[in-house]
Design a protein around this motif. Structure first.
Motif, PDB file in Angstrom:
ATOM      1  N   ARG A  28      -7.387  -2.231  -1.801  1.00  9.17           N
ATOM      2  CA  ARG A  28      -6.302  -3.091  -2.311  1.00  9.17           C
ATOM      3  C   ARG A  28      -6.138  -3.038  -3.823  1.00  9.17           C
ATOM      4  O   ARG A  28      -5.377  -3.815  -4.392  1.00  9.17           O
ATOM      5  CB  ARG A  28      -6.550  -4.545  -1.892  1.00  9.17           C
ATOM      6  N   THR A  29      -6.910  -2.168  -4.476  1.00 12.92           N
ATOM      7  CA  THR A  29      -6.738  -2.034  -5.927  1.00 12.92           C
ATOM      8  C   THR A  29      -5.826  -0.852  -6.233  1.00 12.92           C
ATOM      9  O   THR A  29      -5.664   0.053  -5.412  1.00 12.92           O
ATOM     10  CB  THR A  29      -8.092  -1.785  -6.618  1.00 12.92           C
ATOM     11  N   ASN A  30      -5.256  -0.838  -7.411  1.00 14.79           N
ATOM     12  CA  ASN A  30      -4.377   0.264  -7.806  1.00 14.79           C
ATOM     13  C   ASN A  30      -5.120   1.584  -7.844  1.00 14.79           C
ATOM     14  O   ASN A  30      -4.598   2.616  -7.421  1.00 14.79           O
ATOM     15  CB  ASN A  30      -3.764  -0.010  -9.182  1.00 14.79           C
ATOM     16  N   THR A  31      -6.344   1.562  -8.378  1.00 11.83           N
ATOM     17  CA  THR A  31      -7.099   2.811  -8.491  1.00 11.83           C
ATOM     18  C   THR A  31      -7.322   3.423  -7.115  1.00 11.83           C
ATOM     19  O   THR A  31      -7.039   4.605  -6.890  1.00 11.83           O
ATOM     20  CB  THR A  31      -8.455   2.552  -9.177  1.00 11.83           C
ATOM     21  N   PHE A  32      -7.814   2.626  -6.169  1.00 11.60           N
ATOM     22  CA  PHE A  32      -8.114   3.193  -4.858  1.00 11.60           C
ATOM     23  C   PHE A  32      -6.853   3.439  -4.033  1.00 11.60           C
ATOM     24  O   PHE A  32      -6.824   4.336  -3.188  1.00 11.60           O
ATOM     25  CB  PHE A  32      -9.166   2.344  -4.137  1.00 11.60           C
ATOM     26  N   GLY A  33      -5.807   2.675  -4.298  1.00 13.14           N
ATOM     27  CA  GLY A  33      -4.519   2.990  -3.675  1.00 13.14           C
ATOM     28  C   GLY A  33      -4.108   4.410  -4.044  1.00 13.14           C
ATOM     29  O   GLY A  33      -3.784   5.242  -3.185  1.00 13.14           O
ATOM     30  N   ALA A  34      -4.167   4.714  -5.338  1.00 13.73           N
ATOM     31  CA  ALA A  34      -3.766   6.042  -5.819  1.00 13.73           C
ATOM     32  C   ALA A  34      -4.705   7.123  -5.278  1.00 13.73           C
ATOM     33  O   ALA A  34      -4.253   8.175  -4.812  1.00 13.73           O
ATOM     34  CB  ALA A  34      -3.758   6.051  -7.346  1.00 13.73           C
ATOM     35  N   GLY A  60       0.786  -1.234   0.000  1.00 13.46           N
ATOM     36  CA  GLY A  60       0.000   0.000   0.000  1.00 13.46           C
ATOM     37  C   GLY A  60       0.817   1.283   0.000  1.00 13.46           C
ATOM     38  O   GLY A  60       0.263   2.370  -0.135  1.00 13.46           O
ATOM     39  N   SER A  61       2.144   1.192   0.119  1.00 10.13           N
ATOM     40  CA  SER A  61       2.938   2.425   0.128  1.00 10.13           C
ATOM     41  C   SER A  61       3.098   2.989  -1.284  1.00 10.13           C
ATOM     42  O   SER A  61       3.400   4.164  -1.459  1.00 10.13           O
ATOM     43  CB  SER A  61       4.310   2.185   0.781  1.00 10.13           C
ATOM     44  N   THR A  62       2.884   2.164  -2.284  1.00  6.84           N
ATOM     45  CA  THR A  62       2.948   2.556  -3.693  1.00  6.84           C
ATOM     46  C   THR A  62       2.167   1.518  -4.507  1.00  6.84           C
ATOM     47  O   THR A  62       1.947   0.398  -4.027  1.00  6.84           O
ATOM     48  CB  THR A  62       4.408   2.611  -4.213  1.00  6.84           C
ATOM     49  N   ASN A  63       1.787   1.907  -5.711  1.00  8.38           N
ATOM     50  CA  ASN A  63       1.130   0.920  -6.581  1.00  8.38           C
ATOM     51  C   ASN A  63       2.128  -0.085  -7.157  1.00  8.38           C
ATOM     52  O   ASN A  63       1.744  -1.124  -7.674  1.00  8.38           O
ATOM     53  CB  ASN A  63       0.412   1.618  -7.735  1.00  8.38           C
ATOM     54  N   ASN A  64       3.403   0.263  -7.122  1.00  9.93           N
ATOM     55  CA  ASN A  64       4.400  -0.641  -7.698  1.00  9.93           C
ATOM     56  C   ASN A  64       4.655  -1.811  -6.759  1.00  9.93           C
ATOM     57  O   ASN A  64       4.919  -1.623  -5.571  1.00  9.93           O
ATOM     58  CB  ASN A  64       5.703   0.116  -7.953  1.00  9.93           C
ATOM     59  N   ASN A  65       4.563  -3.010  -7.300  1.00  7.93           N
ATOM     60  CA  ASN A  65       4.779  -4.197  -6.482  1.00  7.93           C
ATOM     61  C   ASN A  65       6.267  -4.527  -6.409  1.00  7.93           C
ATOM     62  O   ASN A  65       7.034  -4.191  -7.301  1.00  7.93           O
ATOM     63  CB  ASN A  65       4.047  -5.391  -7.087  1.00  7.93           C
ATOM     64  N   LEU A  66       6.626  -5.196  -5.336  1.00  6.46           N
ATOM     65  CA  LEU A  66       7.992  -5.697  -5.208  1.00  6.46           C
ATOM     66  C   LEU A  66       7.989  -7.156  -5.651  1.00  6.46           C
ATOM     67  O   LEU A  66       7.153  -7.942  -5.216  1.00  6.46           O
ATOM     68  CB  LEU A  66       8.447  -5.595  -3.738  1.00  6.46           C
ATOM     69  N   GLN A  67       8.933  -7.496  -6.524  1.00  9.93           N
ATOM     70  CA  GLN A  67       9.017  -8.903  -6.941  1.00  9.93           C
ATOM     71  C   GLN A  67       9.814  -9.714  -5.918  1.00  9.93           C
ATOM     72  O   GLN A  67      10.932  -9.349  -5.559  1.00  9.93           O
ATOM     73  CB  GLN A  67       9.675  -9.005  -8.317  1.00  9.93           C
TER      74      GLN A  67
END
Ligand code: 4AD
Ligand code: MG
Length: 478
Positions: A124-130, A39-46
């Motif tokens: 938990r979605t990208n849209t609502f995260g942003a 949740g700190s960014t939309n970018n995921n960590l692999q």
């Protein structure tokens, strides 16, 4: 070991250092690659689990939205799409998420309407995260702006006994037994027996109390929840919304407009300086969404262009009377394209009129001033023409009214007369009138609807999608 935030990890140079990250699984590919999000960014960590020696059973538990804790080494990524990745040494499952029951399957692009029904998970979605990171940034920027200008933050009450706007749209607050209401001699409900010894309601605005504070501290603002029982089922109305209300002694309407324009530009710039990644994501989302629309309904500018445009242009300042002339003479009106035709001076403007002025006529934000007194609240300063008041509304593209404010009537006699004309209880507001009795000064203020601001900056189109748990007619879930 201390948990590292994924946003920070993605910016760290990889030197085989050991780190711990925790979050929710967005996806798990080839029994090998976890896309982890906290949740700190939309970018995921692999996270690469190859060398963690996980059992078959553990691998099965790495499902979408399961929560996990990973410790491993941060290395430069071999794959495409990311700079760093974590080579996991241990993976601990914190909470399972049954893939057959989990309602949010990101693969089939859930609609915004469906996500409203599962608002407890849509974070938990990208849209609502942003959206919610931007909402947070804007709230912070508002406090920063006023703090830098030396304004005092005042907490006005949530429960009051007055209706600041006089529009009769309040929610009652009571602990009387609804099945057995006490009655007085006149057979009316006896609020003397209620909790506060009188009828009380949720506040529709902190303005009146804000004015009291401004009469001592000069420059104050409030930022809190307000409540309106207006039955408007529109994409721009909530029954519970947050409002920013500054109130300034020694200010006239021009000072008020300058401050409002400065504030809006400041917070938009703050978001662009600090949250560009999220704005870029939402800008692309909007462009995608608009592709579904017919060409002539798509907006000419992208979200980012709209925000820049707002920063680069002075807001157009026009009187209500000028606006009525523009609307009445417009081709739109002549061809009867408005649902409500504009024929005479004195009518209230509908959202379609506001948007016409902003989007079609001036093509930039507009501040309308000097409205007819009959469509505005009792506290606005009366002009010499006897017909209009020193009101101002700021209109934004795609939104319509985002700010409503005015210079206040500081002359006791004029204020009292107006209150009586409008059936506002003069005795109950004795404390408000006292400020006009003891050291009254010219002053002004406005209210900025926080969700409407968030709508503008995120490019979302429904106000229900910029507040976590919207309260609207027939909806109070979560
Ligand atoms: O224009 P309004 O009603 O003004 C006031 O309440 C004044 N007391 C403000 C002041 O001068 N201190 O509301 C101010 C703003 C609107 O311009 C709009 O942005 C927002 O509050 N607003 C709403 N936002 C969401 N849902 C609603 N039902 C709203 N009603 C008003
Ligand atoms: Mg208004």
């Amino acid at each position: 070991m201390k948990r590292a935030r994924i946003k920070d990890v993605l910016k760290t140079s990889p030197q085989n250092q050991e780190i711990t990250v925790k979050g929710w699984v967005r996806s798990f590919r080839n029994n090998m690659f976890i896309a982890l999000n906290d949740g700190s960014t939309n970018n995921n960590l692999q996270v690469v689990v190859e060398q963690a020696g996980l059992s078959e059973e553990t691998l099965k538990r790495i499902t979408t939205s399961a929560s996990i804790s990973v410790t491993g080494t941060l290395i430069a990524s071999q794959g495409k799409g990311q700079v760093v990745e974590v080579q996991a040494k241990t993976v601990e499952i914190l909470g399972d998420s049954d893939p057959d029951k989990y309602p949010l399957q990101l693969k089939n692009k859930p609609s915004l309407e469906y996500l409203r029904e599962i608002a407890h998970l849509r974070f938990r979605t990208n849209t609502f995260g942003a959206v919610f990171r931007l909402r947070n940034a804007l709230a912070f920027a508002i406090h920063k702006f006023f703090n830098e200008k030396g304004f005092l933050y005042i907490h006005t009450p949530i429960i009051t006994a007055s209706d600041a706007e006089g529009a009769g749209e309040t929610f009652h607050v009571t602990n009387l037994d609804m099945m057995n209401l006490p009655k007085n001699e006149k057979s009316e409900i006896d609020f003397k027996q209620d909790f506060f010894g009188r009828a009380a309601n949720l506040t529709v605005s902190g303005q009146l109390e804000g004015e009291l504070a401004a009469m001592a501290f000069s420059d104050i603002y409030t930022f809190g929840p307000t409540f309106r029982a207006e039955n408007s089922n529109t994409p721009r109305h909530l029954a519970e919304f947050w409002m920013i209300e500054p109130e300034m002694a020694f200010f006239d309407l021009n000072d008020n407009m300058d401050l409002a324009e400065d504030l809006l530009k400041y917070v938009i710039r703050y978001a662009m300086d600090n949250n560009m990644e999220d704005i870029e994501f939402l800008s692309q989302r909007l462009t995608e969404e608009e592709k579904q629309k017919p060409q002539n309904e798509r907006s000419e500018l992208t979200l980012i262009e709209k925000l820049k445009f707002c920063l680069d242009n002075n807001f157009e300042r026009v009187t209500y009377t000028e606006a009525i002339d523009i609307l009445r003479d417009s081709n739109h009106n002549k061809k009867k394209k408005f649902q409500y035709l504009v024929n005479e001076w004195g009518v209230d403007l509908q959202s379609e009129h506001e948007r016409y002025l902003v989007e079609k006529h001036f093509k930039k934000p507009v501040i309308l001033t000097d409205y007819p007194k009959n469509i505005k609240a009792f506290y606005m300063r009366q002009n010499d023409d006897g017909k209009t008041v020193r009101a101002m509304d700021i209109l934004f593209p795609g939104i319509g009214e985002i700010v409503g404010g005015s210079q206040r009537e500081e002359r006791l006699e004029k204020l009292e007369t107006r209150m009586k004309e409008m059936n506002i209880p003069v005795e109950e507001l004795w404390w408000y009138l006292d400020t006009r009795r003891f050291g009254t000064v010219p002053h002004a203020g406005f209210g900025l609807g926080f969700e409407r601001l968030v709508l503008f900056v995120t490019g979302m189109t429904n106000i229900r999608d910029v507040i976590a748990f919207p309260r609207t007619p027939n909806n109070c879930e979560f």
